[in-house]
Design a protein around this motif. Sequence first.
Motif, PDB file in Angstrom:
ATOM      1  N   MET A 294       1.076   4.226  -2.910  1.00  0.00           N
ATOM      2  CA  MET A 294       0.853   5.649  -2.627  1.00  0.00           C
ATOM      3  C   MET A 294       2.081   6.470  -2.992  1.00  0.00           C
ATOM      4  O   MET A 294       1.969   7.557  -3.551  1.00  0.00           O
ATOM      5  CB  MET A 294       0.503   5.845  -1.151  1.00  0.00           C
ATOM      6  CG  MET A 294      -0.884   5.340  -0.823  1.00  0.00           C
ATOM      7  SD  MET A 294      -1.325   5.611   0.881  1.00  0.00           S
ATOM      8  CE  MET A 294      -1.478   7.378   0.906  1.00  0.00           C
TER       9      MET A 294
ATOM     10  N   LYS B 212       0.834  -1.201   0.000  1.00  0.00           N
ATOM     11  CA  LYS B 212       0.000   0.000   0.000  1.00  0.00           C
ATOM     12  C   LYS B 212       0.873   1.257   0.000  1.00  0.00           C
ATOM     13  O   LYS B 212       0.618   2.216  -0.725  1.00  0.00           O
ATOM     14  CB  LYS B 212      -0.904  -0.009   1.234  1.00  0.00           C
ATOM     15  CG  LYS B 212      -2.110   0.867   1.120  1.00  0.00           C
ATOM     16  CD  LYS B 212      -2.963   0.812   2.366  1.00  0.00           C
ATOM     17  CE  LYS B 212      -3.637  -0.513   2.555  1.00  0.00           C
ATOM     18  NZ  LYS B 212      -4.598  -0.526   3.669  1.00  0.00           N
ATOM     19  N   TYR B 213       1.946   1.227   0.819  1.00  0.00           N
ATOM     20  CA  TYR B 213       2.865   2.360   0.891  1.00  0.00           C
ATOM     21  C   TYR B 213       3.526   2.600  -0.465  1.00  0.00           C
ATOM     22  O   TYR B 213       3.622   3.741  -0.925  1.00  0.00           O
ATOM     23  CB  TYR B 213       3.927   2.100   1.958  1.00  0.00           C
ATOM     24  CG  TYR B 213       5.071   3.066   1.920  1.00  0.00           C
ATOM     25  CD1 TYR B 213       4.932   4.352   2.426  1.00  0.00           C
ATOM     26  CD2 TYR B 213       6.296   2.711   1.369  1.00  0.00           C
ATOM     27  CE1 TYR B 213       5.978   5.254   2.385  1.00  0.00           C
ATOM     28  CE2 TYR B 213       7.345   3.602   1.328  1.00  0.00           C
ATOM     29  CZ  TYR B 213       7.186   4.864   1.833  1.00  0.00           C
ATOM     30  OH  TYR B 213       8.217   5.753   1.795  1.00  0.00           O
TER      31      TYR B 213
ATOM     32  N   ARG C 257       2.190   7.051  -6.671  1.00  0.00           N
ATOM     33  CA  ARG C 257       1.236   8.052  -7.136  1.00  0.00           C
ATOM     34  C   ARG C 257       1.721   9.473  -6.898  1.00  0.00           C
ATOM     35  O   ARG C 257       1.512  10.358  -7.705  1.00  0.00           O
ATOM     36  CB  ARG C 257      -0.094   7.871  -6.410  1.00  0.00           C
ATOM     37  CG  ARG C 257      -0.891   6.719  -6.883  1.00  0.00           C
ATOM     38  CD  ARG C 257      -2.240   6.666  -6.210  1.00  0.00           C
ATOM     39  NE  ARG C 257      -2.835   5.364  -6.410  1.00  0.00           N
ATOM     40  CZ  ARG C 257      -3.464   4.684  -5.491  1.00  0.00           C
ATOM     41  NH1 ARG C 257      -3.614   5.180  -4.275  1.00  0.00           N
ATOM     42  NH2 ARG C 257      -3.961   3.511  -5.752  1.00  0.00           N
ATOM     43  N   TYR C 258       2.345   9.707  -5.749  1.00  0.00           N
ATOM     44  CA  TYR C 258       2.687  11.059  -5.369  1.00  0.00           C
ATOM     45  C   TYR C 258       4.075  11.517  -5.801  1.00  0.00           C
ATOM     46  O   TYR C 258       4.300  12.709  -5.960  1.00  0.00           O
ATOM     47  CB  TYR C 258       2.557  11.231  -3.850  1.00  0.00           C
ATOM     48  CG  TYR C 258       1.120  11.235  -3.404  1.00  0.00           C
ATOM     49  CD1 TYR C 258       0.294  12.307  -3.677  1.00  0.00           C
ATOM     50  CD2 TYR C 258       0.588  10.150  -2.732  1.00  0.00           C
ATOM     51  CE1 TYR C 258      -1.039  12.322  -3.283  1.00  0.00           C
ATOM     52  CE2 TYR C 258      -0.742  10.144  -2.329  1.00  0.00           C
ATOM     53  CZ  TYR C 258      -1.537  11.229  -2.589  1.00  0.00           C
ATOM     54  OH  TYR C 258      -2.838  11.233  -2.208  1.00  0.00           O
TER      55      TYR C 258
END
Length: 83
Positions: A76, A72-73, A79-80
Amino acid sequence: MANPLRAEVVRLYKNLLYLGREYPKGGDYFRDRLRAAFTKNKSVQDSEQIKEMIARGEYVARELEALYYLRKYRAMKKRYYEG
């Protein structure tokens, strides 16, 4: 006579089954391997051995949770910070 650790073993099995739904190789793969592992050890009667196996199963559950948090990390972060 029912083993007093039975409830703890069933709880661990259900928890691992729940965690296995997100397994990278697929939930069916994980479920089959989990069932085989529990079936292989179903004849164990020694309480100390059962407690050791429960501890090993809880370790596997913590490792799976860490794997999912890391995935999950990374998603994310991707994406950023890519762009």
